[in-house]
Enzyme design. Sequence first.
Site, short mmCIF file in Angstrom:
data_model
loop_
_atom_site.label_atom_id
_atom_site.label_comp_id
_atom_site.label_asym_id
_atom_site.label_seq_id
_atom_site.Cartn_x
_atom_site.Cartn_y
_atom_site.Cartn_z
CD GLU A 191 4.98 -5.60 -3.11
OE1 GLU A 191 4.29 -6.30 -4.42
OE2 GLU A 191 4.88 -5.92 -1.63
CD GLU B 239 1.57 -2.97 -3.13
OE1 GLU B 239 0.57 -3.81 -2.81
OE2 GLU B 239 2.20 -3.70 -3.70
#
Length: 322
Positions: free
Chosen positions: A264, A172
């Site tokens: 995820e 991220e």
Amino acid sequence: MSDKLYVPQNKKAQQCVKNVMKYLSEITYEKVVTGQHTQSMVQEELHYIEEVTGKQPALLGFELLSYSPNINYSDTDEECMKEVEENYGTLKRAWEWADKKGLITFTWHWFSPLGGRSKSFFTDNTDFDASKAVIDGTPENIALISDMDMMAGLLRPFCDKQIPILWRPFHEGDGNWFWWGAKGAEPLKKLWRIMYERYTNVHKLNNLIWVWNSPVPECYPGDDVVDIISRDMYPPAHGHTSQSEMYNGLIKITSQPKITLIGETGTLPSAKAIVDEGIGWASYMTWSHEFCIGESYTTNAVLKEMYESPYAVTKENLPVLY
């Protein structure tokens, strides 16, 4: 697609890496590898899935946050310490999963290499400057390399045993909530390349499969240092779809087709929709705790449907790849 598109970027990659990448490329558009993140030694998520479905995920995720060398134990809080303490020793669980020949992926919420308090992987808890860390010889750079080398030592035994690892560092990084993404795209890309070069050429960790984790083109470090592309997503609860929009956005970051994963997810995708709609997710990994356990995001009926689906690869029908 040509097999050449799925060869590892590391020319000295072990056969186990080639086996995993070949397998993921072959099942794409036909099946989806089931995956689950586990954050603690207890692995409550794994046991919950077993209890509900009678099966196990083919891919298991492990958290490395407690292995960060610079955890500030003198300036922290109860929430942070609980997370750290529950995570102690999780590499033992990874070794146990390797004995079962399951697929392994590692996530590292990397506590700031220099300075910081509490959960110092969060930008708000550290003034560690990633733009300085990529400059040779700075205090930030020295601390960064020291942490990298420590983690390389922990990964070394997996390499020696030729156990493939889906390695997803700097996850991220397109966001500003973690220190590695706080200074924008250019430092992030340099951080990735520093680690790739060091782990590949210095430490010779030839068992790593390099998984990039961002859908932002400006952040992409380059095809020559990435094996697989991925993104994280937290769609609305009970929204079990192919996530086609997320997929179509991700594949735009590179002109060279790559194996594509959901790094995820908070809500289980639909394996049937992924295959029916021709979406190229090779795997997904549900996040831990409430995203897996209970029915806040995915009901037990849907979880069971996934693990019984002819389109899903569980541990029980995963071939031996290493």
